[in-house]
Design a protein around this motif. Structure first.
Motif, short mmCIF file in Angstrom:
data_model
loop_
_atom_site.label_atom_id
_atom_site.label_comp_id
_atom_site.label_asym_id
_atom_site.label_seq_id
_atom_site.Cartn_x
_atom_site.Cartn_y
_atom_site.Cartn_z
N SER A 157 0.83 -1.20 0.00
CA SER A 157 0.00 0.00 0.00
C SER A 157 0.86 1.25 0.00
CB SER A 157 -0.88 0.03 1.24
OG SER A 157 -1.81 -1.01 1.18
N ILE A 158 0.23 2.36 -0.36
CA ILE A 158 0.97 3.62 -0.45
C ILE A 158 1.55 4.00 0.92
CG2 ILE A 158 0.72 6.10 -0.90
CD1 ILE A 158 -1.45 5.34 -3.01
N LEU A 159 0.71 3.87 1.94
CA LEU A 159 1.12 4.28 3.27
C LEU A 159 2.36 3.53 3.74
CD1 LEU A 159 0.31 6.02 5.72
CD2 LEU A 159 -1.01 4.08 6.56
N ASP A 160 2.45 2.22 3.41
CA ASP A 160 3.54 1.46 4.02
C ASP A 160 4.89 1.66 3.31
OD1 ASP A 160 2.77 -2.04 3.29
OD2 ASP A 160 4.16 -0.71 2.31
N ILE A 161 4.90 2.45 2.25
CA ILE A 161 6.19 2.82 1.64
C ILE A 161 7.06 3.50 2.70
CG2 ILE A 161 7.31 4.34 -0.07
CD1 ILE A 161 4.81 3.86 -1.85
N GLU A 162 6.37 4.21 3.61
CA GLU A 162 7.08 4.91 4.69
C GLU A 162 7.90 3.98 5.58
OE1 GLU A 162 5.22 7.68 7.41
OE2 GLU A 162 3.84 8.22 5.80
N GLU A 163 7.51 2.69 5.60
CA GLU A 163 8.20 1.73 6.46
C GLU A 163 9.48 1.18 5.83
OE1 GLU A 163 6.75 1.03 9.46
OE2 GLU A 163 5.14 2.42 8.89
N ALA A 164 9.68 1.48 4.54
CA ALA A 164 10.83 0.87 3.85
C ALA A 164 12.14 1.49 4.30
CB ALA A 164 10.66 1.06 2.35
N GLU A 165 13.19 0.66 4.32
CA GLU A 165 14.53 1.17 4.62
C GLU A 165 15.29 1.47 3.33
OE1 GLU A 165 16.58 -1.63 7.03
OE2 GLU A 165 15.24 -1.33 8.72
N SER A 166 14.83 0.81 2.27
CA SER A 166 15.44 1.09 0.98
C SER A 166 14.35 1.05 -0.08
CB SER A 166 16.55 0.06 0.75
OG SER A 166 16.64 -0.25 -0.58
N ILE A 167 14.40 2.01 -0.99
CA ILE A 167 13.35 2.13 -2.01
C ILE A 167 14.02 2.12 -3.37
CG2 ILE A 167 11.48 3.61 -2.89
CD1 ILE A 167 11.26 4.75 -0.02
N PHE A 168 13.63 1.16 -4.20
CA PHE A 168 14.20 1.06 -5.53
C PHE A 168 13.12 1.47 -6.54
CE2 PHE A 168 15.82 -2.11 -8.97
CZ PHE A 168 16.46 -1.08 -9.65
N ILE A 169 13.30 2.65 -7.14
CA ILE A 169 12.34 3.14 -8.13
C ILE A 169 12.96 2.92 -9.51
CG2 ILE A 169 11.12 5.15 -9.01
CD1 ILE A 169 11.00 6.29 -6.26
N ILE A 170 12.29 2.11 -10.32
CA ILE A 170 12.83 1.83 -11.64
C ILE A 170 11.78 2.16 -12.70
CG2 ILE A 170 12.38 -0.68 -11.30
CD1 ILE A 170 14.87 -1.08 -13.25
N GLY A 171 12.15 3.12 -13.60
CA GLY A 171 11.23 3.47 -14.68
C GLY A 171 9.97 4.13 -14.21
N SER A 172 10.07 4.92 -13.16
CA SER A 172 8.92 5.71 -12.71
C SER A 172 9.44 7.08 -12.29
CB SER A 172 8.24 5.05 -11.51
OG SER A 172 7.64 6.02 -10.66
N ASN A 173 8.78 8.11 -12.82
CA ASN A 173 9.10 9.46 -12.38
C ASN A 173 8.06 9.83 -11.32
OD1 ASN A 173 9.79 12.11 -12.08
ND2 ASN A 173 9.35 12.70 -14.19
#
Ligand SMILES: Nc1nc2c(c(=O)[nH]1)N[C@H]1C(S)=C(S)[C@@H](COP(=O)(O)OP(=O)(O)OC[C@H]3O[C@@H](n4cnc5c(=O)[nH]c(N)nc54)[C@H](O)[C@@H]3O)O[C@H]1N2
Ligand SMILES: Nc1nc2c(c(=O)[nH]1)N[C@H]1C(S)=C(S)[C@@H](COP(=O)(O)OP(=O)(O)OC[C@H]3O[C@@H](n4cnc5c(=O)[nH]c(N)nc54)[C@H](O)[C@@H]3O)O[C@H]1N2
Ligand code: SF4
Ligand SMILES: [Mo]
Length: 685
Positions: A157-173
């Motif tokens: 879910s959108i909210l739980d992105i906050e819980e991540a320690e590392s975020i890998f964004i690939i092909g998204s602006n």
């Protein structure tokens, strides 16, 4: 004098974030919007499109009456006559061959409207020729994640992105295209999360990355395989997760062995050291999430690209818990819903296959009919080809503008011209509507009721705040009226609530939802199998949705894009979007505030390339590919890779899709919007 100020709770009509806002009306007229403060997704915040969403609704260009083309010109006709003509045409083609008719549904429209249109195509006409812009967008996510995880939607879910320690964004602006999701990324970053971004351009998203990988367009698999190579070499894989929850690891390992970063750095266009750093940063985090969008999907290898992201997440055990997952950021306000509703040629609602006998029997029982077709229908690009071949003779387009949004505009125009009969149902006289025989005016967001399903599988209500202009009618009412006049049963609905009750019956993921439960801010996230079920924020917590419950590693190899640069076309053209505009611009270009921000298109070119060609910032240049050429202002910048050009596709006067190709992914049939071989030249004096 009466003075009635009203706030009607709603969901933003633009992107898939699903932000809550209130439409403000004064004496029944829409005057503005205000962020919905207690809404769980956006907490009152809105991006510029959401903030000014009320403007397009009031545009003086809104369609107000049905139109028919006579001697090349549109004239007004009555609803009665328009429906009469449509009924007789549809009957004529249906009798000849139901598959000579094709439908485009709409991710701008509600679940109820998409449900009704696909039911109409299947029950009233007898064809599965129904598709929509998901084909141009996340069809590879549906195909790729179904194979690996058993379900093709955002896992978390959108909210739980906050819980991540590392975020890998690939092909998204994300910062420009999903601003309210970006807000969560920033919150995670403030808490110390590391951000890795793979994008050939230094976008506003990449600008804030701890590690930016400015990869060559089309090299995603080589990059991800190399990252997995490093993870295995460093012993950072999650052996426990692999053993208990997955299968196919040994085969994956064999393939990955070849992808040492040092070996593939030329393909990827990023130094091996950086690939190593990214791999270790992603794998060492306790909770790591992957966010991806069109830079992954819009390739001839789109489905394999998606599978790669799933492999990476499973390898590191980043599935089924907070702050992890594989998260395809769905684009349109209701593209998740249009897919869930079966506005797809191979699926009934709820992803039940048209080729599955049991599914067909179930649908026939509920829809009270006995002749549903089990032959999968045509996809968007195939429909256009079939129109050129004369196999599709009649099209019904509800809320899409393929003349600007499909690849290779010349090809699309040829297809639409070749149709014998075209019906377009829209809120504006679009570039596509210009080709129609009959144009039907519909109510817009703000003027109707129904539900949207956002990127995180969140089903929420939209509510009517004002009347539509002139004789505009709700999309679903129009289709139900046509069905009734064709003497087809099953379209006797009086409200969206009644339609939703049928949706619940046929769509297992929605079974436990009802309009009463959906009134609460934030609605419900599917799957929601029964009325006591609270909805599902995270998928695959215990087991995957595959038949044996295991996640499946599927090794995939790097493949080149369909078109590579050569002497004549030495650049790679990639296309996409900007913050202030939306798709073909029908809505944002009619919104004064947004149009004032950016009023025309541009081509981004690297400053070194520009200086070699003597191209100055702001100068009008020519960009050409094998399909055609356009004139467009140059934007000289260091933010795009050398050898790469970028054009946003919002602007008809310099339309990116004059240049793109119809080469598509053989599995999901998505066209390769992100890679064309191109050239750029100064104009002759
Ligand atoms: N403002 C605004 N927001 C929107 C939309 C809009 O039109 N305007 N549309 C909505 C819709 S329907 C969608 S689908 C989403 C799309 O959202 P995004 O996918 O985020 O948007 P795009 O600009 O199409 O592409 C994203 C990035 O992919 C990069 N890219 C190109 N090729 C490659 C590649 O091979 N690999 C990698 N890793 N990156 C590559 C591009 O440089 C670009 O920055 O946005 C939604 N939100
Ligand atoms: N070159 C290039 N091309 C692309 C892409 C790319 O990245 N590069 N991205 C692709 C992607 S991801 C997508 S999603 C597609 C989008 O492609 P489209 O869906 O064709 O684009 P839109 O401009 O959003 O068209 C939506 C239409 O719906 C109408 N509309 C709005 N509200 C309503 C309503 O309530 N009822 C009805 N009947 N009509 C309504 C609008 O006026 C508009 O004409 O474009 C694709 N094309
Ligand atoms: S992020 Fe998307 S849903 Fe939210 S306000 Fe902006 S356009 Fe609307
Ligand atoms: Mo999209």
């Amino acid at each position: 004098m009466s003075f009635e100020l009203k706030y009607t709770p709603n969901i933003c009509p633009y992107c898939g974030c699903g932000c809550g806002l209130n439409i403000v009306t004064l004496n029944g007229k829409i005057k503005g919007v205000e962020g919905w403060k207690r809404h769980p997704v956006n907490e009152g915040k809105l991006c510029p499109k959401g903030n000014f969403s009320y403007q397009f609704v009031q545009s003086k260009d809104r369609l107000k009456h049905p139109l028919i083309k006579k001697n090349g010109k549109f004239i007004e006709i009555s609803w009665d006559k328009a429906v009469d003509i449509i009924v007789s045409k549809l009957n004529e083609y249906r009798k000849e061959n139901p598959n000579s008719i094709a439908f485009l549904a709409s991710a701008r429209c509600t679940n109820e409207e998409n449900y009704i249109l696909q039911k109409f195509a299947r029950v009233a006409i007898g064809t599965n020729n129904i598709d929509h812009c998901a084909r141009l967008c996340h069809a590879p996510s549906v195909a790729g994640l179904a194979q690996t995880f058993g379900s093709g939607a955002m896992t978390n879910s959108i909210l739980d992105i906050e819980e991540a320690e590392s975020i890998f964004i690939i092909g998204s602006n994300t910062a420009e295209q999903h601003p309210i999701i970006w807000r969560r990324v920033l919150k995670a970053k403030n808490k110390g999360a590391k951000l890795i971004v793979a994008d050939p351009r230094k976008t506003p998203t990449a600008s804030l990355a701890d590690i930016h990988l400015p990869i060559k367009p089309g090299s995603n698999i080589a990059l991800i395989n190399a990252m997995m190579n490093v993870i295995i070499e460093e012993g950072l894989e999650d052996t426990d997760f692999i053993k208990k929850r997955t299968k196919g690891f040994e085969k994956l390992k064999e393939v990955i062995e070849k992808y040492k970063p040092e070996k593939v750095e030329k393909i990827v266009g990023v130094p091996a050291k950086k690939i190593r750093e990214a791999a270790i940063t992603y794998a060492k985090a306790d909770r790591a999430t992957i966010l991806y969008a069109m830079g992954i999907t819009q390739h001839t290898t789109g489905t394999h690209n998606v599978i790669s992201t799933a492999n990476l997440a499973m390898l590191t055990g980043n599935i089924g818990k907070k702050g992890t997952g594989v998260n395809p950021l769905r684009g349109q306000n209701n593209v998740q819903g249009a897919c869930d509703m079966g506005a797809l040629p191979q699926f009934y609602p709820g992803y039940q296959k048209v080729t599955d006998k049991n599914a067909t029997e179930k649908m026939q029982k509920i829809w009270k009919c006995d002749d549903l077709s089990s032959e999968p229908g045509l996809t968007v690009v195939e429909m256009m080809d079939a129109a050129i071949d004369g196999k599709v003779k009649c099209m019904y387009i509800m809320g899409e503008n393929p003349v600007l949004s499909d690849p290779d505009i010349k090809h699309v125009k040829k297809a639409l011209k070749n149709l014998e009969f075209l019906i377009v149902q829209d809120i504006f006289l679009t570039e596509t509507a210009e080709f129609a025989d009959i144009v039907l005016p519909t109510t817009a967001w703000g003027e109707k009721n129904g539900t949207y399903t956002s990127t995180e599988r969140r089903v929420q209500c939209i509510r009517k705040a004002a009347d539509g202009p002139g004789e505009a009618k709700d999309d679903w009412r129009i289709i139900c009226e046509i069905a009734k006049r064709m003497n087809v049963n099953g379209f006797e609905f009086n409200s969206t609530k009644e339609i939703f009750n049928e949706i619940r019956k046929v769509t297992p993921q929605y079974a436990g939802m009802n309009f009463k439960r959906l009134q609460k801010p934030g609605g419900l996230q599917w799957p929601c199998p029964d009325e006591s079920h609270p909805g599902t924020p995270i998928l695959h917590t215990e087991k995957f949705a595959t038949p044996d419950g295991l996640g499946k590693f599927i090794p995939v190899e790097h493949e080149e894009p369909a078109e590579l640069p050569d002497d004549r076309y030495p650049f790679i053209l990639t296309t996409g979007r900007i913050l202030f505009h939306y798709h073909t611009g029908t809505m944002t270009r009619r919104s004064e505030t947004l149009d004032n921000e950016v009023s025309t298109g541009f081509v981004e070119i690297n400053d070194k390339d520009a200086s070699k060609l003597g191209i100055k910032d702001g100068e009008i240049v020519k960009v050409m590919t094998r399909r055609g050429e356009i004139k467009i202002p140059a934007k000289v910048t260091s933010k795009v890779r050398e050898g790469v050009l970028f054009i946003p596709f919002h602007f008809v006067e310099c339309a990116a899709n004059m240049l793109t190709s119809t080469n598509y992914d053989p599995i999901s049939k998505i066209p390769e919007f992100k890679v064309s071989a191109a050239n750029i030249e100064k104009l002759e004096d």
